[in-house]
Motif scaffolding. Structure first.
Motif, PDB file in Angstrom:
ATOM      1  N   VAL A  46       0.789  -1.213   0.064  1.00 29.86           N
ATOM      2  CA  VAL A  46       0.030  -0.074   0.072  1.00 29.86           C
ATOM      3  C   VAL A  46       0.878   1.299   0.018  1.00 29.86           C
ATOM      4  O   VAL A  46       0.650   2.126  -0.732  1.00 29.86           O
ATOM      5  N   VAL A  47       1.873   1.449   0.979  1.00 33.19           N
ATOM      6  CA  VAL A  47       2.773   2.477   1.034  1.00 33.19           C
ATOM      7  C   VAL A  47       4.284   1.901   1.169  1.00 33.19           C
ATOM      8  O   VAL A  47       4.437   1.440   2.137  1.00 33.19           O
ATOM      9  N   VAL A  48       4.951   1.832  -0.111  1.00 28.33           N
ATOM     10  CA  VAL A  48       6.317   1.405   0.030  1.00 28.33           C
ATOM     11  C   VAL A  48       7.018   2.178  -0.355  1.00 28.33           C
ATOM     12  O   VAL A  48       7.106   2.566  -1.664  1.00 28.33           O
ATOM     13  N   THR A  49       7.834   3.110   0.552  1.00 26.94           N
ATOM     14  CA  THR A  49       8.983   3.992   0.011  1.00 26.94           C
ATOM     15  C   THR A  49      10.212   3.850   0.832  1.00 26.94           C
ATOM     16  O   THR A  49      10.201   2.585   1.861  1.00 26.94           O
ATOM     17  N   ALA A  50      10.982   4.531   0.694  1.00 28.13           N
ATOM     18  CA  ALA A  50      12.321   4.433   1.513  1.00 28.13           C
ATOM     19  C   ALA A  50      12.085   5.030   2.954  1.00 28.13           C
ATOM     20  O   ALA A  50      12.820   4.736   3.815  1.00 28.13           O
ATOM     21  N   GLY A  62     -13.605   3.452   3.439  1.00 28.97           N
ATOM     22  CA  GLY A  62     -12.776   2.564   2.856  1.00 28.97           C
ATOM     23  C   GLY A  62     -12.004   3.398   1.646  1.00 28.97           C
ATOM     24  O   GLY A  62     -11.151   2.505   0.873  1.00 28.97           O
ATOM     25  N   LYS A  63     -11.934   4.660   1.609  1.00 33.26           N
ATOM     26  CA  LYS A  63     -11.222   5.343   0.441  1.00 33.26           C
ATOM     27  C   LYS A  63     -10.049   5.783   0.837  1.00 33.26           C
ATOM     28  O   LYS A  63      -9.240   5.986  -0.199  1.00 33.26           O
ATOM     29  N   TRP A  64      -9.606   6.006   2.066  1.00 36.01           N
ATOM     30  CA  TRP A  64      -8.595   6.625   2.398  1.00 36.01           C
ATOM     31  C   TRP A  64      -7.816   5.730   3.664  1.00 36.01           C
ATOM     32  O   TRP A  64      -8.481   4.822   4.001  1.00 36.01           O
ATOM     33  N   LEU A  65      -6.795   5.998   3.760  1.00 36.62           N
ATOM     34  CA  LEU A  65      -5.792   5.284   4.667  1.00 36.62           C
ATOM     35  C   LEU A  65      -4.887   6.295   5.479  1.00 36.62           C
ATOM     36  O   LEU A  65      -3.992   6.988   4.671  1.00 36.62           O
ATOM     37  N   VAL A  76      -2.335  11.221   4.475  1.00 34.89           N
ATOM     38  CA  VAL A  76      -3.546  10.087   3.962  1.00 34.89           C
ATOM     39  C   VAL A  76      -2.882   9.626   2.624  1.00 34.89           C
ATOM     40  O   VAL A  76      -2.494  10.231   1.874  1.00 34.89           O
ATOM     41  N   ILE A  77      -3.553   8.434   2.262  1.00 29.73           N
ATOM     42  CA  ILE A  77      -3.377   8.187   0.899  1.00 29.73           C
ATOM     43  C   ILE A  77      -4.803   7.653   0.277  1.00 29.73           C
ATOM     44  O   ILE A  77      -5.336   7.086   1.247  1.00 29.73           O
ATOM     45  N   ASN A  78      -5.367   8.284  -0.980  1.00 29.34           N
ATOM     46  CA  ASN A  78      -6.341   7.539  -1.393  1.00 29.34           C
ATOM     47  C   ASN A  78      -6.151   6.136  -2.037  1.00 29.34           C
ATOM     48  O   ASN A  78      -5.236   6.007  -2.930  1.00 29.34           O
ATOM     49  N   LEU A  79      -6.984   5.437  -1.536  1.00 30.63           N
ATOM     50  CA  LEU A  79      -6.629   4.040  -1.872  1.00 30.63           C
ATOM     51  C   LEU A  79      -6.862   3.483  -3.270  1.00 30.63           C
ATOM     52  O   LEU A  79      -6.415   2.666  -4.005  1.00 30.63           O
ATOM     53  N   GLU A  80      -7.526   4.546  -4.135  1.00 30.84           N
ATOM     54  CA  GLU A  80      -7.851   4.163  -5.396  1.00 30.84           C
ATOM     55  C   GLU A  80      -6.822   4.748  -6.334  1.00 30.84           C
ATOM     56  O   GLU A  80      -6.459   4.284  -7.165  1.00 30.84           O
ATOM     57  N   THR A  81      -6.493   5.767  -6.222  1.00 28.82           N
ATOM     58  CA  THR A  81      -5.710   6.747  -6.907  1.00 28.82           C
ATOM     59  C   THR A  81      -4.227   6.558  -6.614  1.00 28.82           C
ATOM     60  O   THR A  81      -3.400   6.971  -7.277  1.00 28.82           O
ATOM     61  N   LYS A  82      -3.927   6.358  -5.488  1.00 35.86           N
ATOM     62  CA  LYS A  82      -2.703   6.171  -4.812  1.00 35.86           C
ATOM     63  C   LYS A  82      -2.328   7.625  -4.521  1.00 35.86           C
ATOM     64  O   LYS A  82      -0.778   7.629  -4.131  1.00 35.86           O
ATOM     65  N   GLU A  83      -2.967   8.542  -4.610  1.00 33.89           N
ATOM     66  CA  GLU A  83      -2.403   9.898  -4.116  1.00 33.89           C
ATOM     67  C   GLU A  83      -2.344  10.208  -2.698  1.00 33.89           C
ATOM     68  O   GLU A  83      -3.282   9.883  -1.812  1.00 33.89           O
TER      69      GLU A  83
END
Length: 222
Positions: A46-50, A62-65, A76-83
């Motif tokens: 879902v969120v994979v960064t350094a 269920g739209k945001w995390l 927050v991340i929009n789980l559909e757009t990944k923004e």
């Protein structure tokens, strides 16, 4: 670790490749109704960064995390757009240990309540942040330590801990907290609280002693 609203997925943080990242584990067979005995599960990043990212919390729709980045930034991340969006930048929090920054979604998923440091000091307040605009509203402003916000089921009140009236250590460190609630609109406040004239009458009956007024039960003051 946090459940998705439908109960068929888990969000969790995992330390891999030298940093904490966020993943989702989901049931894949529709016929299976319970996570504990599911026979086939699928893991997705879902969120994979350094950056270090953890403490995932999905919105009720269920739209945001919501999550923490680098221990101080609330995003927050929009789980559909990944923004992704920054709701509270790193200079608005200071983490002493992982998991010590608390936040909570409103029932309509439009707002995130979080503790934060609005004035670059070590005393936290409670804010509600509109996810769509990023607008921050300080709803406690007591001058004391406020935190651990939780929404009422109908979204009309925000409950939080505050040590403003708590007992304190004689040495100056450590205090007890009480639970407070704030109405988020004037209409709800007026609907559920007594008129000012009744409160003034109550204060007169208590001989104007504010300590007695504070000590009375909520059924008499609210």
């Amino acid at each position: 670790v946090a459940w998705a609203p439908d109960g068929r997925s888990l969000y969790y943080a995992s330390e891999r490749d030298n940093s904490w990242k966020i993943y989702k584990l989901s049931m894949t067979r529709e016929a299976e109704k319970h996570f504990y005995n599911a026979t086939l599960l699928k893991e997705e990043p879902v969120v994979v960064t350094a950056a270090e990212t953890f403490q995932p919390l999905p919105s009720p729709d269920g739209k945001w995390l919501a999550y923490i980045e680098e221990r101080n930034t609330v995003k927050v991340i929009n789980l559909e757009t990944k923004e992704t969006k920054v709701l509270l930048p790193a200079d608005k929090n200071y983490s002493y240990s992982d998991g010590d920054i608390a936040y909570s979604w409103s029932p309509d998923s439009q707002w995130l309540a979080s503790e934060y440091l609005p004035y670059h000091q070590w005393i936290s307040d409670v804010a509600v942040i509109q996810v769509a605009t990023g607008e921050v509203h300080n709803v406690s402003q007591s001058g004391y330590g406020d935190g651990s916000p939780r929404w009422s089921a109908d979204g009309k009140q925000l409950l939080f801990l505050s040590d403003r009236n708590g007992l304190r250590s004689h040495g100056g460190h450590g205090s007890q907290s009480d639970v407070y609630a704030v109405y988020l609109t004037k209409a709800d406040h007026d609907k559920f609280t007594k008129p000012e004239s009744e409160l003034e009458d109550l204060a007169r009956r208590l001989e104007g002693d504010p300590l007695q007024l504070v000590g009375r039960g909520a059924d008499e003051v609210v």
